[in-house]
Design an enzyme around this catalytic site. Sequence first.
Site, PDB file in Angstrom:
ATOM      1  N   GLU A  11       0.823  -1.219   0.000  1.00 16.78           N
ATOM      2  CA  GLU A  11       0.000   0.000   0.000  1.00 16.78           C
ATOM      3  C   GLU A  11       0.856   1.269   0.000  1.00 16.78           C
ATOM      4  O   GLU A  11       0.750   2.105   0.906  1.00 16.78           O
ATOM      5  CB  GLU A  11      -0.944   0.008   1.202  1.00 16.78           C
ATOM      6  CG  GLU A  11      -2.046  -1.006   1.124  1.00 16.78           C
ATOM      7  CD  GLU A  11      -3.153  -0.769   2.138  1.00 16.78           C
ATOM      8  OE1 GLU A  11      -2.937  -0.020   3.107  1.00 16.78           O
ATOM      9  OE2 GLU A  11      -4.242  -1.339   1.949  1.00 16.78           O
ATOM     10  N   GLU A  60      -6.468  -7.742   0.122  1.00 17.44           N
ATOM     11  CA  GLU A  60      -7.002  -7.698   1.485  1.00 17.44           C
ATOM     12  C   GLU A  60      -8.502  -7.433   1.391  1.00 17.44           C
ATOM     13  O   GLU A  60      -8.917  -6.352   0.991  1.00 17.44           O
ATOM     14  CB  GLU A  60      -6.337  -6.581   2.298  1.00 17.44           C
ATOM     15  CG  GLU A  60      -4.836  -6.743   2.415  1.00 17.44           C
ATOM     16  CD  GLU A  60      -4.169  -5.616   3.202  1.00 17.44           C
ATOM     17  OE1 GLU A  60      -4.878  -4.849   3.887  1.00 17.44           O
ATOM     18  OE2 GLU A  60      -2.937  -5.496   3.110  1.00 17.44           O
TER      19      GLU A  60
HETATM   20  C1  GAL Z   1      -4.394  -2.166   4.988  1.00 17.36           C
HETATM   21  C2  GAL Z   1      -2.943  -2.589   5.185  1.00 17.36           C
HETATM   22  C3  GAL Z   1      -2.820  -3.687   6.207  1.00 17.36           C
HETATM   23  C4  GAL Z   1      -3.632  -3.346   7.400  1.00 17.36           C
HETATM   24  C5  GAL Z   1      -5.064  -3.156   7.009  1.00 17.36           C
HETATM   25  C6  GAL Z   1      -6.002  -2.846   8.157  1.00 17.36           C
HETATM   26  O1  GAL Z   1      -4.488  -0.861   4.600  1.00 17.36           O
HETATM   27  O2  GAL Z   1      -2.346  -3.003   3.985  1.00 17.36           O
HETATM   28  O3  GAL Z   1      -1.468  -3.856   6.540  1.00 17.36           O
HETATM   29  O4  GAL Z   1      -3.103  -2.192   7.965  1.00 17.36           O
HETATM   30  O5  GAL Z   1      -5.151  -2.093   6.111  1.00 17.36           O
HETATM   31  O6  GAL Z   1      -5.754  -1.586   8.684  1.00 17.36           O
END
Ligand code: GAL
Length: 696
Positions: A163, A332
């Site tokens: 990210e 994710e």
């Molecule tokens: C995403 C990130 C993860 C974790 C998740 C929840 O933005 O890639 O590492 O931080 O959000 O906050």
Amino acid sequence: MQALPAKAMVKNMEKSIQMERLTLGVCYYPEHWPESMWEEDLDRMMAAGITVCRVAEFAWSKFERTEGVFTFDFFDRFLDLAEKKGMKVIFCTPTATPPAWLTEKYPEVLNALRDGTLVRHGMRCHCSHTSPVFLRLCARVVEEIAAHYGKHPAIIGWQIDNEINCETNLYHSESDSLAFREYLKGKFGTLERLNEAMGTVFWNQEYTDWNEIFVARPTLADSPNPHLLLEQKKFVSESAIAFFKLQADILKKYRKPGDFITTNGMFGHLDYRELNRRALDFITYDSYPNFFFAMGTETNGNASPTGKLKDRANGLSLSRVRSVSPNFGIMEQQSGGGGWQTRLTQPAPLPGQLRLWAYQSIAHGADFISFFRWRTCTVGTEIYWNGILSWDNRDSRQLEEVKQMQGEIQGLSGLTGSKYRAKVAVGYHYQSEWDGEGDVFHGPLSGPSVMNWFYACQISHTPMDLLCLDEEVTLETLLDYELLVLPHIALLPDSLCDLLEAYVSQGGRVIFGARTGFKDEFGRCPMRPTPGAAARLVGGSVRDYTLVPEDRAAGITLFGEEVSMPLLHEVLEEADGEVLARYHGTAYYDGSPAVLRKRTGKGEALYFGAAFSEEAALVLLRYAGLTEACGEVLTLPPEIEYAPREKAGKTFRFLLNYTGKPQSFRCEKPLTDLLTGEPHNGDSILPPFGVMVLEE
Ligand code: GAL
């Protein structure tokens, strides 16, 4: 930014994820758990249909705990176990979280706040992508990792960094100013040309030496030179792309044939299409639908009190991801509530929402869904980002939903590679967006307008794409759509207008919104009538404009319907175009033209002199005859999203119910739900948070 020569350009549209079948994965952090738990974790994942793990994106110290001393045994053991269990792995480069020894020994790698204060170890994403030392150390650790693990049979692909630009998308270290100067020298050649382009004659800001130039520093009223600030954002994007290219070139030397290179986005000040073209095989996205709720103030499962479909606004982001890679992955996928100890307070997904949200991603073009995360972490800032499992490690309702999907997706075997099919596209333009962030006279128009087009399309079952207006766009791309909406593209390039003219001549329909084309590529206002080169297409121009407070917004009657005109009014003047609507209200320009239309060849262009309200978008969609795209097959209530994916003459019709109540709909033909195999004909019910994928 230097445009790539047309012939050499690899198109984003050809840079999609290639999955044989819809695949489920999960984000797993072997370093967060005792090694004795790995085997059971992998077994439980496999039993739930999770066949891919993403690992290592924050694990630099597992490879290089001491400078220059590399160790690989930790992930060797994990990868070998994964291989034994049949689990595939996406391996990450760990450059988003450099170790403490690195930033202590080389503080010049640290990013800084605008006032020069260094941002220190203890969070993540705290380094600058222009620091030569950081680039050298990143390249070295990536080379070591890739050389060691590149041929491991469990690995199927690589994620670069994590990210990028998520915690900040502005960089103010010394190395940024040095690199910015080089970027400007390369682009403008002489200070004279730079001064001219950046309008430094205003307030005596002329530069007489390159060393006088810095990335934005503190100024009074927080208002640095706007043209230079826009240039700085283009530079941030270029630096990030160079950072990815550096890593991608290393990975390419060592990866196995067929293993992909991707990253997860999407964040500010980064042209993801350029990034994808130059450094990736495709893009992945991190999908957290709950971010679109007013956090803490809204109850999931009920229609939002404003009537705005916050529960599915995430679909707009997914449409943007699709404009980079038509088929993408979700690296994710939100599977629990948020968030950090200090912020991001999000409610837990209600029963059914994990599954619904995963299908939302799939409906919009994802062929791979990796849930965030396997189990909630027991330590650190994110102890409230809930995973599929909680700290207690017991089976959970979320795990049940994943298991349910495991069974259902067997019915979607032909889905991968099918494309979301829309006849309406709403254009976006990076440079206009970046300029708009610092310009209160056009920036605030875009968000509401684009959202309102999205809402109107959603409730009228009109599939909609977002289309990036960059140099890759061709007439052929445009002709895929019957309607193009260019809401407020302030920096609209003249060259694009030629393309739009050809599109309209061949039968296309374009609708421009207020403030189109009033600026040039540097954010200056050329001395010509607005909307610049688009004026000839719409048959008129803007005579006057004003921001309007809410209580002074006038209305119009458009195609017999009352439509409000929010935020800004442009008083138009027709040339060879016709006036479709005039302002009425209490303004001095009552009776003046507010909407113009001009026909060219087989098509037409409209100019709409305000931001778009939801009803304006609906009226225009109806005028274009594009609503209820599924009308012959399905009659749906507004609560249900309709999303079609097509491949080889076959249409997968996704129906998604975002409400906590059952919704009735009608099948006008006999259809089959591919998730259950059940037939549907006539009246049917989509359960609360329900999903169907119907096929004729
Ligand atoms: C995403 C990130 C993860 C974790 C998740 C929840 O933005 O890639 O590492 O931080 O959000 O906050």
